[in-house]
Scaffold this motif. Structure first.
Motif, mmCIF file in Angstrom:
data_model
loop_
_atom_site.group_PDB
_atom_site.id
_atom_site.type_symbol
_atom_site.label_atom_id
_atom_site.label_comp_id
_atom_site.label_asym_id
_atom_site.label_seq_id
_atom_site.Cartn_x
_atom_site.Cartn_y
_atom_site.Cartn_z
ATOM 1 N N GLY A 451 7.567 -38.927 45.707
ATOM 2 C CA GLY A 451 6.591 -38.720 44.665
ATOM 3 C C GLY A 451 6.864 -37.504 43.811
ATOM 4 N N VAL A 452 5.900 -37.242 42.913
ATOM 5 C CA VAL A 452 5.973 -36.092 42.016
ATOM 6 C C VAL A 452 4.762 -35.201 42.281
ATOM 7 C CG1 VAL A 452 7.245 -37.405 40.284
ATOM 8 C CG2 VAL A 452 4.745 -37.320 40.157
ATOM 9 N N LYS A 453 4.688 -34.115 41.525
ATOM 10 C CA LYS A 453 3.625 -33.117 41.699
ATOM 11 C C LYS A 453 3.562 -32.696 43.179
ATOM 12 C CE LYS A 453 0.337 -35.484 39.378
ATOM 13 N NZ LYS A 453 -0.900 -35.745 38.587
ATOM 14 N N GLN A 454 2.366 -32.612 43.755
ATOM 15 C CA GLN A 454 2.264 -32.117 45.127
ATOM 16 C C GLN A 454 2.434 -33.220 46.175
ATOM 17 O OE1 GLN A 454 -0.729 -29.128 46.010
ATOM 18 N NE2 GLN A 454 -0.888 -28.561 43.857
ATOM 19 N N SER A 455 3.004 -34.339 45.761
ATOM 20 C CA SER A 455 3.355 -35.383 46.730
ATOM 21 C C SER A 455 4.760 -35.196 47.278
ATOM 22 C CB SER A 455 3.215 -36.770 46.090
ATOM 23 O OG SER A 455 1.862 -37.151 46.023
ATOM 24 N N GLY A 456 5.473 -34.173 46.815
ATOM 25 C CA GLY A 456 6.698 -33.872 47.523
ATOM 26 C C GLY A 456 7.921 -33.603 46.689
ATOM 27 N N LEU A 457 9.043 -33.479 47.404
ATOM 28 C CA LEU A 457 10.344 -33.165 46.824
ATOM 29 C C LEU A 457 11.383 -34.088 47.438
ATOM 30 C CD1 LEU A 457 10.169 -29.291 47.349
ATOM 31 C CD2 LEU A 457 9.817 -30.467 45.171
ATOM 32 N N GLY A 458 12.265 -34.629 46.607
ATOM 33 C CA GLY A 458 13.353 -35.456 47.118
ATOM 34 C C GLY A 458 12.934 -36.900 47.301
ATOM 35 N N ARG A 459 13.896 -37.717 47.739
ATOM 36 C CA ARG A 459 13.685 -39.142 47.945
ATOM 37 C C ARG A 459 14.313 -39.575 49.266
ATOM 38 N NH1 ARG A 459 10.757 -38.005 44.525
ATOM 39 N NH2 ARG A 459 10.236 -39.072 42.560
ATOM 40 N N GLU A 460 13.659 -40.556 49.901
ATOM 41 C CA GLU A 460 14.171 -41.129 51.147
ATOM 42 C C GLU A 460 14.446 -42.604 50.924
ATOM 43 O OE1 GLU A 460 12.451 -38.599 54.803
ATOM 44 O OE2 GLU A 460 10.938 -39.873 53.867
ATOM 45 N N GLY A 461 15.535 -43.098 51.507
ATOM 46 C CA GLY A 461 15.894 -44.498 51.328
ATOM 47 C C GLY A 461 16.692 -44.718 50.055
ATOM 48 N N GLY A 462 17.114 -45.960 49.863
ATOM 49 C CA GLY A 462 17.884 -46.287 48.676
ATOM 50 C C GLY A 462 19.271 -45.655 48.701
ATOM 51 N N ARG A 463 19.964 -45.807 47.577
ATOM 52 C CA ARG A 463 21.317 -45.242 47.490
ATOM 53 C C ARG A 463 21.298 -43.721 47.471
ATOM 54 N NH1 ARG A 463 24.470 -48.097 42.689
ATOM 55 N NH2 ARG A 463 26.110 -46.771 43.535
ATOM 56 N N VAL A 464 20.154 -43.129 47.068
ATOM 57 C CA VAL A 464 20.091 -41.674 46.966
ATOM 58 C C VAL A 464 19.628 -41.024 48.259
ATOM 59 C CG1 VAL A 464 19.637 -41.825 44.496
ATOM 60 C CG2 VAL A 464 17.716 -41.683 46.082
ATOM 61 N N GLY A 465 19.182 -41.806 49.239
ATOM 62 C CA GLY A 465 18.631 -41.228 50.455
ATOM 63 C C GLY A 465 19.614 -40.374 51.225
ATOM 64 N N ILE A 466 20.872 -40.746 51.210
ATOM 65 C CA ILE A 466 21.875 -39.979 51.947
ATOM 66 C C ILE A 466 22.220 -38.677 51.241
ATOM 67 C CG2 ILE A 466 23.931 -41.025 50.894
ATOM 68 C CD1 ILE A 466 25.130 -41.130 53.739
#
Length: 480
Positions: A451-466
């Protein structure tokens, strides 16, 4: 339990009691009975775990990508083979119905399969400098020992979603699962051991006092990354601790998801989506629809249809056949939902369905629909984490987008409309990391979750998860 689940800590490839000898009880939220006594790790155990991870990092980081891939693939197969046992374990320690628990097992396993395939696709780059004098070689290397902290609501999937990419990238780990659901995490550690994961790569410390374990990991200097899923409040605390050693951070934090039903929406499809977005895991999910904004022309019909569907559900022990909705995780969770509903009713909300807990043993709350909800109600400004759908009526497109975005969180939003132009226009304006368009489910191992704002930083899963577990390394080579 049929899975013969371990109850000790898992450090450097060995099952070991806490150094203090202490344990804590794990309870079944449907019966309030004790399931097991689990090792209660402390600072000394945390130190042993991070030192084991640090010692194993160099060799593990040099392990062939195909070897890491095959360990993950074997672990995927083992999870699938043990579906029934894992599902029963999750249902016992956190309450979700068996059918839903089996769904989580399948979802969790897919993270291992997905990242087993990504392990052999870690790329780099090779080019020349603009003046042609140097070669530029860019490689990707493991970030190093990682701290993984997971919540109780998806105890298997949140573990695999973090462990999978860490293994694929060549990182070692220390893992602190939630106090309410440690047994699933320990069963997962056993599966990875059975799949051939070397000692020291994964170290699991269960504890009743997260601060005794996680803070030393973040401030000690041996760990190089933290990946946390949980509340925004705790996430901010961990970010402050991680700053002392300038660690890489991934934060999947709270949500306050808007669920927007436009005048032209297919109402049956919208109700189907609402049932998933609101009631998955009894509403105890950061992706749960939290605020229902429904156009005035269809608001009454939507509320009636949703109430009819919710009222038809069976609430009870998730281990029993025919149960649709299990208990909330604990007494505090139940009391929070009760307080939020009472506040909304005091401020003018009308109970269309549910609204009153049955009482007796277990932390049960019925699926509830509230209409005429005031924007000043507390449940409009906090995560409900329960099976409650508050409905607010809107007429103007700009007004509903302003209301949807009027929150510190921005994880996911749901939008139901049959107008493609409206769909694209409104989804672009939603301040969220994910949009469910005419669907109530956005989670998928192949998609970048975050997410964005105060829902977090970064992404999990998908091609970008690693990518969250890899650093860039640049090598400058003079051209002959």
């Amino acid at each position: 339990m049929s899975l013969n689940t371990p109850t000790d800590l898992y450090i450097d490839g060995k099952w070991t009691p806490a150094e203090s000898g202490r344990t804590f009880d794990v309870e079944n939220p449907a019966t309030e009975e004790v399931l097991a006594a689990v090792a209660d790790g402390g600072a000394a155990d945390a130190d042993r775990a991070i030192r084991a991870a640090a010692a194993a990092q160099e060799d593990w980081g040099r392990t062939a990508p195909r070897a890491r891939s095959e360990i993950l693939r074997r672990a995927y197969d083992l999870i699938v083979d043990r579906t029934d046992d894992l599902a029963a374990l999750m249902t016992a320690e956190m309450g979700k119905p068996l059918a839903e628990a089996r769904g989580e097992v399948a979802y969790a396993a897919e993270f291992f399969r997905w990242f087993s395939e990504e392990a052999v696709r870690i790329g780099g780059d090779h080019t020349a400098t603009g003046d042609g004098k140097n070669r530029i070689v860019v490689t990707r290397v493991p970030v190093g020992p990682c701290v993984l902290v997971t919540p109780w609501n998806f105890p298997l999937a949140m573990g695999t979603r973090k462990i999978g990419p860490a293994i694929a990238a060549g990182c070692t780990m220390v893992f602190k699962p939630a106090e309410q659901t440690p047994l699933t995490a320990l069963a997962l550690a056993q599966i990875l051991e059975d799949a051939g994961l070397p000692p020291g790569v994964l170290n699991v410390v269960t504890t009743s006092d997260a601060g005794l374990v996680v803070k030393p990991w973040l401030e000690g200097g041996l760990a190089r990354k933290v990946s946390f899923t949980g509340s925004t409040e705790v996430g901010k605390l961990l970010l402050g601790q991680a700053a002392t050693t300038v660690m890489r951070t991934s934060m999947e934090l709270g949500g306050n998801a808007p669920f927007v039903v436009c005048a032209d929406a297919d109402l049956d499809r919208a109700v189907d989506g609402a049932m998933v977005a609101k009631l998955r895991n009894m509403g105890e999910a950061c992706t749960a629809a939290n605020r229902f904004f429904v156009h005035s022309s269809v608001a009454n019909e939507f509320a009636e249809k949703l109430a009819a569907r919710m009222t038809a559900l069976t609430v009870g022990n998730g281990a029993d056949s025919g149960v649709d909705i299990g208990p909330l995780i604990d007494k505090a969770g139940l009391e929070k939902v009760q307080t939020l509903v009472a506040d909304a009713v005091d401020k003018g909300a009308r109970v269309v369905a549910g609204g009153k807990p049955a009482g007796g043993a277990g932390h049960f709350y019925p699926p509830t629909v509230l209409a005429d909800v005031s924007a000043e109600s507390e449940l409009m400004n906090t995560e409900i984490f329960g099976p409650v759908a508050p409905i607010v009526v809107f007429d103007d497109e700009d007004d509903v987008i302003d209301a949807a975005n009027d929150t510190e969180w921005g994880l996911v939003g749901y939008l139901f409309t049959q107008d493609i132009d409206r769909a694209l226009r409104l989804s672009d304006r939603m301040e969220v990391g994910m949009v469910g368009l005419n669907t109530g489910l956005v989670s998928n191992p192949a998609a970048p979750f975050g997410g964005v704002k105060q829902s977090g930083l970064g992404r999990e899963g998908g091609r970008v998860g690693i990518d969250e577990f890899l650093e860039y390394k640049y090598l400058a080579i003079p051209r002959a």
